[in-house]
Design a protein around this motif. Sequence first.
Motif, PDB file in Angstrom:
ATOM      1  N   THR A  10      11.664 -19.353  19.189  1.00 54.11           N
ATOM      2  CA  THR A  10      11.143 -19.873  17.735  1.00 54.11           C
ATOM      3  C   THR A  10      11.446 -21.365  17.449  1.00 54.11           C
ATOM      4  O   THR A  10      11.151 -21.747  16.536  1.00 54.11           O
ATOM      5  N   GLY A  11      11.689 -22.337  18.747  1.00 57.08           N
ATOM      6  CA  GLY A  11      11.645 -23.831  18.588  1.00 57.08           C
ATOM      7  C   GLY A  11      12.250 -24.343  19.728  1.00 57.08           C
ATOM      8  O   GLY A  11      12.672 -23.642  20.783  1.00 57.08           O
ATOM      9  N   ASN A  12      12.647 -25.637  19.707  1.00 53.69           N
ATOM     10  CA  ASN A  12      12.987 -26.534  20.886  1.00 53.69           C
ATOM     11  C   ASN A  12      14.257 -26.214  21.551  1.00 53.69           C
ATOM     12  O   ASN A  12      15.170 -25.654  20.727  1.00 53.69           O
TER      13      ASN A  12
ATOM     14  N   VAL B  54       7.148 -13.502  32.899  1.00 53.35           N
ATOM     15  CA  VAL B  54       6.561 -14.476  33.500  1.00 53.35           C
ATOM     16  C   VAL B  54       6.473 -15.336  32.174  1.00 53.35           C
ATOM     17  O   VAL B  54       5.881 -15.051  31.339  1.00 53.35           O
ATOM     18  N   ILE B  55       6.901 -16.452  32.440  1.00 49.29           N
ATOM     19  CA  ILE B  55       6.869 -17.762  31.491  1.00 49.29           C
ATOM     20  C   ILE B  55       6.272 -18.754  31.924  1.00 49.29           C
ATOM     21  O   ILE B  55       5.904 -19.185  32.937  1.00 49.29           O
ATOM     22  N   ASP B  56       5.782 -19.552  30.786  1.00 47.22           N
ATOM     23  CA  ASP B  56       4.748 -20.710  31.332  1.00 47.22           C
ATOM     24  C   ASP B  56       5.406 -21.923  30.779  1.00 47.22           C
ATOM     25  O   ASP B  56       5.532 -22.187  29.718  1.00 47.22           O
ATOM     26  N   GLU B  57       5.772 -22.768  31.925  1.00 48.66           N
ATOM     27  CA  GLU B  57       6.473 -23.862  31.701  1.00 48.66           C
ATOM     28  C   GLU B  57       5.803 -24.787  30.713  1.00 48.66           C
ATOM     29  O   GLU B  57       6.497 -25.604  29.813  1.00 48.66           O
ATOM     30  N   ALA B  58       4.525 -24.871  30.814  1.00 49.54           N
ATOM     31  CA  ALA B  58       3.687 -25.733  30.003  1.00 49.54           C
ATOM     32  C   ALA B  58       3.883 -25.375  28.575  1.00 49.54           C
ATOM     33  O   ALA B  58       3.842 -26.326  27.471  1.00 49.54           O
ATOM     34  N   SER B  59       4.372 -24.212  28.231  1.00 57.05           N
ATOM     35  CA  SER B  59       4.265 -23.839  26.782  1.00 57.05           C
ATOM     36  C   SER B  59       5.874 -23.848  26.335  1.00 57.05           C
ATOM     37  O   SER B  59       6.059 -23.605  25.061  1.00 57.05           O
ATOM     38  N   LEU B  60       6.653 -24.315  26.978  1.00 55.94           N
ATOM     39  CA  LEU B  60       8.229 -24.310  26.639  1.00 55.94           C
ATOM     40  C   LEU B  60       8.376 -25.176  25.491  1.00 55.94           C
ATOM     41  O   LEU B  60       7.824 -26.733  25.855  1.00 55.94           O
ATOM     42  N   PRO B  61       8.933 -24.829  24.496  1.00 56.92           N
ATOM     43  CA  PRO B  61       9.119 -25.989  23.473  1.00 56.92           C
ATOM     44  C   PRO B  61      10.679 -26.816  23.907  1.00 56.92           C
ATOM     45  O   PRO B  61      11.619 -26.371  23.603  1.00 56.92           O
ATOM     46  N   VAL B  62      10.364 -27.972  24.211  1.00 51.97           N
ATOM     47  CA  VAL B  62      11.425 -28.912  24.732  1.00 51.97           C
ATOM     48  C   VAL B  62      11.009 -30.286  24.236  1.00 51.97           C
ATOM     49  O   VAL B  62       9.917 -30.826  24.485  1.00 51.97           O
ATOM     50  N   SER B  63      11.971 -30.753  23.509  1.00 52.43           N
ATOM     51  CA  SER B  63      11.680 -32.256  22.769  1.00 52.43           C
ATOM     52  C   SER B  63      11.668 -33.318  24.067  1.00 52.43           C
ATOM     53  O   SER B  63      12.305 -33.102  24.862  1.00 52.43           O
ATOM     54  N   SER B  64      11.129 -34.372  23.703  1.00 52.83           N
ATOM     55  CA  SER B  64      11.179 -35.189  24.855  1.00 52.83           C
ATOM     56  C   SER B  64      12.578 -35.789  24.951  1.00 52.83           C
ATOM     57  O   SER B  64      12.818 -36.294  26.106  1.00 52.83           O
ATOM     58  N   ARG B  65      13.487 -35.958  23.832  1.00 55.34           N
ATOM     59  CA  ARG B  65      14.565 -36.157  24.072  1.00 55.34           C
ATOM     60  C   ARG B  65      15.416 -35.565  24.950  1.00 55.34           C
ATOM     61  O   ARG B  65      16.101 -35.934  25.940  1.00 55.34           O
ATOM     62  N   VAL B  66      15.344 -34.117  24.624  1.00 53.52           N
ATOM     63  CA  VAL B  66      16.142 -33.185  25.595  1.00 53.52           C
ATOM     64  C   VAL B  66      15.702 -33.123  27.019  1.00 53.52           C
ATOM     65  O   VAL B  66      16.536 -33.217  27.838  1.00 53.52           O
ATOM     66  N   ARG B  67      14.420 -33.311  26.930  1.00 55.72           N
ATOM     67  CA  ARG B  67      13.854 -33.493  28.553  1.00 55.72           C
ATOM     68  C   ARG B  67      14.447 -34.753  29.153  1.00 55.72           C
ATOM     69  O   ARG B  67      14.875 -34.552  30.345  1.00 55.72           O
ATOM     70  N   ALA B  68      14.621 -35.927  28.594  1.00 55.37           N
ATOM     71  CA  ALA B  68      14.975 -37.018  28.918  1.00 55.37           C
ATOM     72  C   ALA B  68      16.497 -36.842  29.616  1.00 55.37           C
ATOM     73  O   ALA B  68      16.804 -37.265  30.674  1.00 55.37           O
ATOM     74  N   ALA B  69      17.321 -36.313  28.489  1.00 56.04           N
ATOM     75  CA  ALA B  69      18.744 -36.229  28.702  1.00 56.04           C
ATOM     76  C   ALA B  69      19.133 -35.361  29.758  1.00 56.04           C
ATOM     77  O   ALA B  69      19.860 -35.516  30.687  1.00 56.04           O
TER      78      ALA B  69
ATOM     79  N   GLU C 254      22.000 -23.009  19.025  1.00 61.60           N
ATOM     80  CA  GLU C 254      22.564 -22.249  18.296  1.00 61.60           C
ATOM     81  C   GLU C 254      21.740 -22.104  16.926  1.00 61.60           C
ATOM     82  O   GLU C 254      22.270 -21.748  15.805  1.00 61.60           O
ATOM     83  N   GLY C 255      20.624 -22.247  17.264  1.00 56.50           N
ATOM     84  CA  GLY C 255      19.612 -22.196  15.870  1.00 56.50           C
ATOM     85  C   GLY C 255      18.173 -21.773  16.380  1.00 56.50           C
ATOM     86  O   GLY C 255      17.315 -21.861  15.728  1.00 56.50           O
ATOM     87  N   LYS C 256      18.345 -20.940  17.515  1.00 60.82           N
ATOM     88  CA  LYS C 256      17.014 -20.467  18.008  1.00 60.82           C
ATOM     89  C   LYS C 256      17.049 -19.000  18.527  1.00 60.82           C
ATOM     90  O   LYS C 256      18.275 -18.390  18.592  1.00 60.82           O
ATOM     91  N   ALA C 257      15.950 -18.260  18.442  1.00 62.06           N
ATOM     92  CA  ALA C 257      15.802 -16.990  18.856  1.00 62.06           C
ATOM     93  C   ALA C 257      14.745 -16.767  19.936  1.00 62.06           C
ATOM     94  O   ALA C 257      13.888 -17.394  19.837  1.00 62.06           O
TER      95      ALA C 257
END
Lengths: 335, 335
Positions: A169-171, A240-255, A269-272
């Motif tokens: 449902t989100g990042n 099977v999941i697709d890495e390109a479709s994973l919702p990850v913000s650029s901040r989380v990716r960098a961190a 704590e706010g995703k499903a």
Amino acid sequence: MPGERILLGHGSGGRLMHALIRDLVVKKLGNPVLKELADSATLEFKDKLAFTTDSFVVSPLFFPGGDIGKLAVCGTINDLAVSGAAPLYLSLAFIIEEGLEFSILEKVVDSIASEAKGAGVKIVTGDLKVVESQAADKLFINTSGIGRIVSRRRLSFANIREGDRVILTGNIGEHGLAVLAKRKGVDLGFKIKSDSACLHRMLLALIRGAYGIRFMRDPTRGGVAATLNETAESTGLGIVIDEASLPVSSRVRAACELLGLDPLNVANEGKAVLVIGREGAGKTLAALRRNPLGRNARDIGEFVKAPKGRVIMKTSVGTERLIDMPLGEPLPRIC
Amino acid sequence: MPGERILLGHGSGGRLMHALIRDLVVKKLGNPVLKELADSATLEFKDKLAFTTDSFVVSPLFFPGGDIGKLAVCGTINDLAVSGAAPLYLSLAFIIEEGLEFSILEKVVDSIASEAKGAGVKIVTGDLKVVESQAADKLFINTSGIGRIVSRRRLSFANIREGDRVILTGNIGEHGLAVLAKRKGVDLGFKIKSDSACLHRMLLALIRGAYGIRFMRDPTRGGVAATLNETAESTGLGIVIDEASLPVSSRVRAACELLGLDPLNVANEGKAVLVIGREGAGKTLAALRRNPLGRNARDIGEFVKAPKGRVIMKTSVGTERLIDMPLGEPLPRIC
């Protein structure tokens, strides 16, 4: 009173405890059922119920985007919602370390009151214990919850079929990183806020919308990797999941790169995670994206016949990687 | 495995936690609802329900007559029973200090399993958190409970009238003293065992017997003095009790004199205070005394018009003494 602290006597069943409960907890959370301070709350039902419990031991108590009180309300609400239940009633039990500043407890109770009100749930019964200094770390909270099942079909692993889609449902990763950065005093150069939120309205609307939701779970401790592995193991299918479709913000990716973490293992704590029949996936995504809490929702993959019980990620460079059940969260006490 | 200890990773949502839950908790407490390990338990009801919560932080974890597991089951069952509800379902949430010996946790889970089975309740949902060494003292347990209300009339302060009798279901002070002696290593020259017990069968039989029970409460923290004071304050009536009729064993009396404690302030975990119309008191006492858990039941006093909200004791030497709400328990962490 500023600087006032919690004493052992505040948990001892006498005058001090009664004053604390009456003047703080009931005053802020008050409703006719709680006000009676009976040993149990009496509730009327003529329906199928969901019942859940969760203890919260997060450290620190306050972090960007939330606090232990908000987590305690939303965490238990989300456990009911992913079970297809409309949350109605919560219990609230505090374990407090002697010496805790009264103002901290008050801030947490304020947060609980505000979240519960916003979510439309009532806190109807409670408990308060105080332990000696160093026998607990500041404050632990247990909330248990009762909800009314609204899904006609039971949401369960058993509904899942080959070809079903997996929707996030989100990042991801925001809660775990926000708590980690705050606890360790890590300066990332930017702020990551916990995604802590009550999801019941968004998720129950999907159920009522009859898009064909098979199963839902909130990927908290252990992150999305743990949730997907549990689901795959229980169904005997693979994912099977697709890495390109994973919702990850650029901040989380960098961190995560900086800290050597995989966002798939970091708590939310706010995703499903939703599992849905192929035909309903598009409508579900569209419905989610109309809600601010679901605006970054993505279809991330599907259930496959093999490898049984395993989670495979197709990477952006065209290879396949096994996503294993994490041995543990990178960080203890994130919720 | 002997000597095996709980690690932080056991609470982190990954493989270690899943193994611990599956191999220990579900194996020992297993029932079809719990086995699903869903986020919530799904329960069927068509009745009025009671809902309660209690955290247990007792130290030490094991004491003569009981342990934290037995307390956690019976304490929550008793809170439901005194509300006129037949206990049906419990939740179970552990907060464990890293390094706790696995065998201790196992012993506690065994005790929980045995008490729950004996009491006829099912543990249907749970949670497990592990915190760092010294962030908690060994083990805390929260149990929340759901019961079906069986009393036709709601048990409440509001039913109580002038002339109503106060019945104590048995000898007081045993739990608090047993825990205190064990914790402090006090050698009293004799053993006092905690009265920890599940009272629901005895109490619900009284309700079903229609003797006219108005109100029940279990005098735990703060002891009988706290329960009587709460009741008097809530009704706006006074209570006069008779010292000579107080059920106190000679051992508890001797230990209290030695330690400078008043048995009225010491916690119980297997007793109830009942309020009943005058006409039903005799039958109630007789029914209680037929049950091993009620064999020392006594009619200890009555509700009076004045002094409003106060508890007075007629002493054996013919004087009157105000029984005040204790400021706190003499001992923290007795439950």
